[in-house]
Design an enzyme around this catalytic site. Structure first.
Site, PDB file in Angstrom:
ATOM      1  N   TRP A 339       0.833  -1.206   0.000  1.00  0.00           N
ATOM      2  CA  TRP A 339       0.000   0.000   0.000  1.00  0.00           C
ATOM      3  C   TRP A 339       0.865   1.253   0.000  1.00  0.00           C
ATOM      4  O   TRP A 339       0.513   2.277  -0.594  1.00  0.00           O
ATOM      5  CB  TRP A 339      -0.911  -0.002   1.228  1.00  0.00           C
ATOM      6  N   HIS A 340       2.041   1.175   0.652  1.00  0.00           N
ATOM      7  CA  HIS A 340       2.897   2.354   0.753  1.00  0.00           C
ATOM      8  C   HIS A 340       3.578   2.706  -0.562  1.00  0.00           C
ATOM      9  O   HIS A 340       3.974   3.854  -0.757  1.00  0.00           O
ATOM     10  CB  HIS A 340       3.962   2.141   1.833  1.00  0.00           C
ATOM     11  N   GLY A 341       3.720   1.746  -1.455  1.00  0.00           N
ATOM     12  CA  GLY A 341       4.368   2.083  -2.715  1.00  0.00           C
ATOM     13  C   GLY A 341       4.629   0.869  -3.581  1.00  0.00           C
ATOM     14  O   GLY A 341       4.701  -0.262  -3.088  1.00  0.00           O
ATOM     15  N   PHE A 493       2.383   8.786  -0.847  1.00  0.00           N
ATOM     16  CA  PHE A 493       1.598   7.563  -0.724  1.00  0.00           C
ATOM     17  C   PHE A 493       0.135   7.823  -1.025  1.00  0.00           C
ATOM     18  O   PHE A 493      -0.639   6.893  -1.090  1.00  0.00           O
ATOM     19  CB  PHE A 493       1.759   6.940   0.664  1.00  0.00           C
TER      20      PHE A 493
END
Length: 493
Positions: A339-341, A493
């Site tokens: 989800w962060h990248g 993000f």
């Protein structure tokens, strides 16, 4: 539009002035006319939507339409769920699938399209990533408002909340500017009722809101941005640094990302409170966590709560045996990292936290830990160490640099040391953060929230004097010792 910029200060002051002067005048003139008051309430909602979209569009206006599209689709599908419930109950699942496909599909295209294309080209060399990925820019905050919309449609599907009948209210929920770009992730269950019954301006804890904004600015411009100078110096060329410098750089980044992200949350909470809305807590002294499970109840609380409710529980949680629980933890944390990248480093970072959670849970089944201050201190230190080591994968651009940094922590690579000025900044900021955690642990780590404790302080003239003194020091420090302005870490993000 950065929270720590002059343009945002002007934007916030002007927006607040128009919002509250209008409310005061209409309340004064039309206080006995319920219908006119209701109409004016909708005017205020439209105004909040307008300034929120202006705030978001200041960066790239064309991406405002993505936000509007997601909000319109999920608003309409939620209403269809309700209207089709009696005649076509099975249709609800189809509508849920369409909503998730739309929201997550847009998120995947912008955030993971290039990542998937590059990895596919690596596996299948005949193909090559299309040029579209070179020019595509990730919309700010798309991960945050997508997760908010997903939580809403899932809650409506599970009949936990009713479908929102006003599109304007739903659009405000998704676009409200203080938390739009970097959270905290807000649920419809907590935010939509606040729109229907907004706070009376006389009941807003204005002093507390200002305190939160000043606290967040201090964390960002005095602590995080100074720490960023040190961590950027070290992480730029880890192979050239000596062992001591690499450890200082690691601690510097651990403190930097905390001050940066929690500072943003403080400002977001303070700004929202000035408009009469309360946002959830997102941090609770995470570096004093006694274990990795506790760390994730204190760090990025809104994301970890979202993952727990909408992913972990839907995978089965801990209801299907020990090994299935371990698998669920690994999957949730791996996806949390992703989800962060779109980067294998984020995947490994999330997976690493999953492994630590599994090991902690497994050891807890067979070992009873002693309840002593010495062991508690050791466990806090060990948790901080492991979390900090995993931050290396979060910070470095690729796996080879991560391994280079890790190796340099234990085996000498280079001879370059951190300049004295930068190292002094790390020590100065670390002392502030450690004292802040100690003070918070001693005086604020209660069942009460910070706002309640702040209200109690205001009743004591002596405590108010101390608070005013330290606030004045904070303001002076923010003005005199602000580092070069840098974007917030979680903006990407």
């Amino acid at each position: 539009m950065l929270f720590n910029s002059t343009i945002f200060v002007k934007f916030l002051i002007q927006s607040l002035a128009v919002y509250w002067i209008s409310r005061w005048l209409f309340g004064l003139i039309w206080q006995n006319h319920a219908r006119i008051q209701a109409i004016f309430r909708w005017i205020l909602i439209i105004y909040l939507i307008k300034i929120s979209l202006v705030f978001y569009g200041y960066w790239k206006f064309s991406y405002v339409f993505i936000l509007i599209w997601i909000s319109a689709v999920d608003y309409g599908l939620a209403l269809l769920m309700v209207t089709s419930e009696t005649r076509f109950p099975q249709f609800r699942r189809v509508l849920l699938f369409v909503s998730l496909a739309n929201s997550l599909g847009i998120l995947f295209f912008f955030k993971y399209g290039r990542f998937i294309a590059e990895n596919w080209a690596y596996v299948w060399p005949i193909s090559s990533p299309s040029g579209i990925w070179e020019t595509l820019v990730l919309p700010l905050g798309i991960s945050f408002y997508t997760f908010q919309s997903v939580s809403y449609i899932v809650d409506v599907y599970k009949r936990e909340i009713p479908a929102e009948t006003s599109y304007l209210s739903y659009l405000l929920f998704l676009s409200f500017f203080p938390q739009l770009v970097a959270g905290p992730i807000v649920t419809a269950k907590s935010f939509l009722p606040q729109i229907r019954k907004s706070l009376d301006w006389r009941k807003i804890p204005l002093a507390f809101a200002i305190f939160l904004i000043l606290l967040g600015l201090f964390k960002k411009v005095v602590l995080a941005d100074h720490l960023a100078e040190s961590s950027e110096f070290v992480f730029r060329n880890p192979s050239e640094m000596d062992i001591r410098t690499l450890w200082v750089g690691l601690i510097s980044y651990s403190f930097q990302i905390y001050c940066d992200f929690s500072g943003y949350t403080d400002i977001a909470q303070g700004a929202a409170l000035m408009f009469g809305f309360r946002l959830p807590e997102n941090f609770s002294m995470p570096y004093l966590a006694r274990g990795f499970s506790e760390f994730w109840t204190k760090w990025h609380i809104s994301l970890s709560s979202w993952l727990k409710k909408y992913l972990y529980f839907n995978l089965g949680g801990n209801r299907n045996g020990v090994y299935r629980t371990y698998l669920n933890l690994l999957v949730v944390m791996l996806l949390g990292g992703l989800w962060h990248g779109a980067n294998w480093n984020f995947v490994f970072w999330g997976f690493g936290h999953g492994v630590l959670l599994v090991l902690e849970r497994a050891m807890g089944r067979f070992t009873s830990f002693p309840d002593s201050k010495l062991f508690t201190g050791f466990y806090i230190g060990f948790t901080f160490l492991m979390v900090s080591l995993l931050w290396i994968f979060f910070r470095t651009p690729n796996f080879s640099e991560s391994l280079c940094y890790l190796q340099g922590l234990f085996i000498k690579n280079g001879d370059l040391s951190l300049p004295y000025r930068l190292e002094s900044n790390v020590v100065f900021c670390a002392v502030f953060i450690i004292l802040g955690h100690w003070f918070g642990k001693k005086y604020f780590n209660k069942n009460e929230d910070l706002e309640s404790i702040f209200a109690k302080i205001q009743k004591s003239p002596v405590k108010v004097a101390f608070l005013g003194f330290f606030s004045a020091i904070g303001i002076i420090s923010t003005v005199l010792y602000a580092a070069e302005t840098k974007p917030f870490v979680y903006f990407v993000f």
